[in-house]
Design a protein around this motif. Structure first.
Motif, mmCIF file in Angstrom:
data_model
loop_
_atom_site.group_PDB
_atom_site.id
_atom_site.type_symbol
_atom_site.label_atom_id
_atom_site.label_comp_id
_atom_site.label_asym_id
_atom_site.label_seq_id
_atom_site.Cartn_x
_atom_site.Cartn_y
_atom_site.Cartn_z
ATOM 1 N N UNK A 29 72.079 -1.057 -29.971
ATOM 2 C CA UNK A 29 73.324 -0.525 -29.433
ATOM 3 C C UNK A 29 73.498 -0.977 -27.989
ATOM 4 N N UNK A 30 74.675 -1.486 -27.655
ATOM 5 C CA UNK A 30 74.992 -1.846 -26.268
ATOM 6 C C UNK A 30 75.514 -0.608 -25.533
ATOM 7 N N UNK A 31 74.917 -0.325 -24.394
ATOM 8 C CA UNK A 31 75.384 0.757 -23.539
ATOM 9 C C UNK A 31 75.993 0.164 -22.281
ATOM 10 N N UNK A 32 77.189 0.651 -21.936
ATOM 11 C CA UNK A 32 77.893 0.139 -20.771
ATOM 12 C C UNK A 32 77.741 1.114 -19.604
ATOM 13 N N UNK A 33 77.877 0.630 -18.376
ATOM 14 C CA UNK A 33 77.619 1.494 -17.212
ATOM 15 C C UNK A 33 78.704 2.547 -17.025
ATOM 16 N N UNK A 77 77.441 7.986 -25.464
ATOM 17 C CA UNK A 77 76.345 7.514 -24.620
ATOM 18 C C UNK A 77 76.811 6.352 -23.738
ATOM 19 N N UNK A 78 76.451 6.431 -22.453
ATOM 20 C CA UNK A 78 76.616 5.317 -21.524
ATOM 21 C C UNK A 78 75.311 5.219 -20.734
ATOM 22 N N UNK A 79 75.290 4.437 -19.659
ATOM 23 C CA UNK A 79 74.054 4.395 -18.876
ATOM 24 C C UNK A 79 74.347 4.378 -17.392
ATOM 25 N N UNK A 225 74.075 -3.001 -20.379
ATOM 26 C CA UNK A 225 74.983 -4.048 -19.925
ATOM 27 C C UNK A 225 75.556 -3.668 -18.568
ATOM 28 N N UNK A 226 75.663 -4.641 -17.650
ATOM 29 C CA UNK A 226 76.231 -4.352 -16.331
ATOM 30 C C UNK A 226 77.745 -4.508 -16.344
ATOM 31 N N UNK A 227 78.383 -4.338 -15.185
ATOM 32 C CA UNK A 227 79.849 -4.371 -15.098
ATOM 33 C C UNK A 227 80.432 -5.725 -15.466
#
Length: 273
Positions: A29-33, A77-79, A225-227
């Motif tokens: 799963x990709x988590x975005x900021x 969910x995000x990070x 993943x970053x911005x």
């Protein structure tokens, strides 16, 4: 002792690399900021019942007219600093809950759930514009089912053996957040980003349902993943030096209260939604 340590550090034996340990894993799963998302407020949404007793009475009326009540809630969910955070609502500075609510008797499950998510979190009118405003909710796996055997506050992650007609079933869904999204919370609630570190083994503050979320998410692997859209870390991983995960108030509620990591407000784990 120092001689032994020095010898061990200077050993000429190569490290033993373990074999792959990724059998039967779900997709990563990709988590975005957190900074990718826009947060705002909208009109107050008052509680339907003045007390827990009144909510139980309404549950009984629903059961008599429509049978078991169906409730859907989302784990969004995000990070932040490469640590997963859960988006969560805080009501009246006391109760924590996930976005979602009970379905109307005539609702289809997924469609009705999306409507309840929009009631809680979708922006209204011309409050915002641009990418992410009308983004469709992506409803993922069912991560847990909680059952209410009787017209009382207790819920269980199983149906007790003596119960044949549970009064409510609450399903927790994983919701994949897109790269960007606009979210608005009613003014009488706070939207929080709570780190898994804070939820884990913390039933005293969050109750058994919410404190179990880190266990539910442990089945997944995550890419952070970053911005700019680049993968900067993946699980297992390490947060930046010196960073301590803490709850962040994103929108709504008392504007003077920016962090809610040490407060006295405790979620009644058996509180009726």
């Amino acid at each position: 002792m120092s001689t032994i340590t020095s010898t061990a550090l200077q050993t000429s034996y190569p490290p033993l690399l373990p074999k792959s340990f990724n059998g039967n894993q779900p997709k990563t799963i990709c988590l975005y900021p957190l900074s990718n998302y826009t947060f705002g407020t909208k009109e107050t949404q008052p509680e339907e019942d003045p007390s827990v007793l009144a909510r139980l009475r309404r549950l009984e009326e629903h059961y008599q007219n429509h049978g078991m009540r169906r409730t859907c809630e989302g784990i969004l969910v995000c990070h932040e600093h490469n640590h997963p955070h859960i988006l969560m609502l805080q009501i009246a500075n006391a109760f924590f809950k996930l976005p979602g609510d009970y379905l109307k008797p005539e609702d289809e499950e997924i469609g009705g759930f999306k409507e309840r998510l929009n009631e809680r979190l979708a922006p209204v009118g011309n409050q915002f514009s641009g990418e992410g405003v009308n983004e469709e909710w992506e409803i993922g796996d069912t991560l847990a089912q909680w059952w209410r055997p009787n017209f009382e506050t207790f819920m269980y992650p199983f149906i007790p053996a003596h119960v044949t007609r549970p009064k409510e079933c609450k399903k927790l869904y994983f919701i994949q957040l897109p790269r960007q999204k606009v979210l608005s919370v009613p003014k009488n609630m706070k939207l929080l980003a709570v780190p898994l570190f804070e939820l884990y083994d913390n039933t005293a503050r969050y109750g058994p349902q919410l404190s179990a979320i880190p266990h539910l998410l442990s089945r997944y692997n995550f890419e952070f993943v970053d911005e700019s859209g680049q993968v900067v870390a993946c699980t297992p991983g390490v947060a930046p030096d010196g960073y301590v995960p803490k709850t962040i108030v994103l929108a709504g509620g008392d504007e003077e209260m920016k962090v809610d990591g040490e407060g006295e407000n405790v979620k009644d784990e058996n509180e009726v939604s």
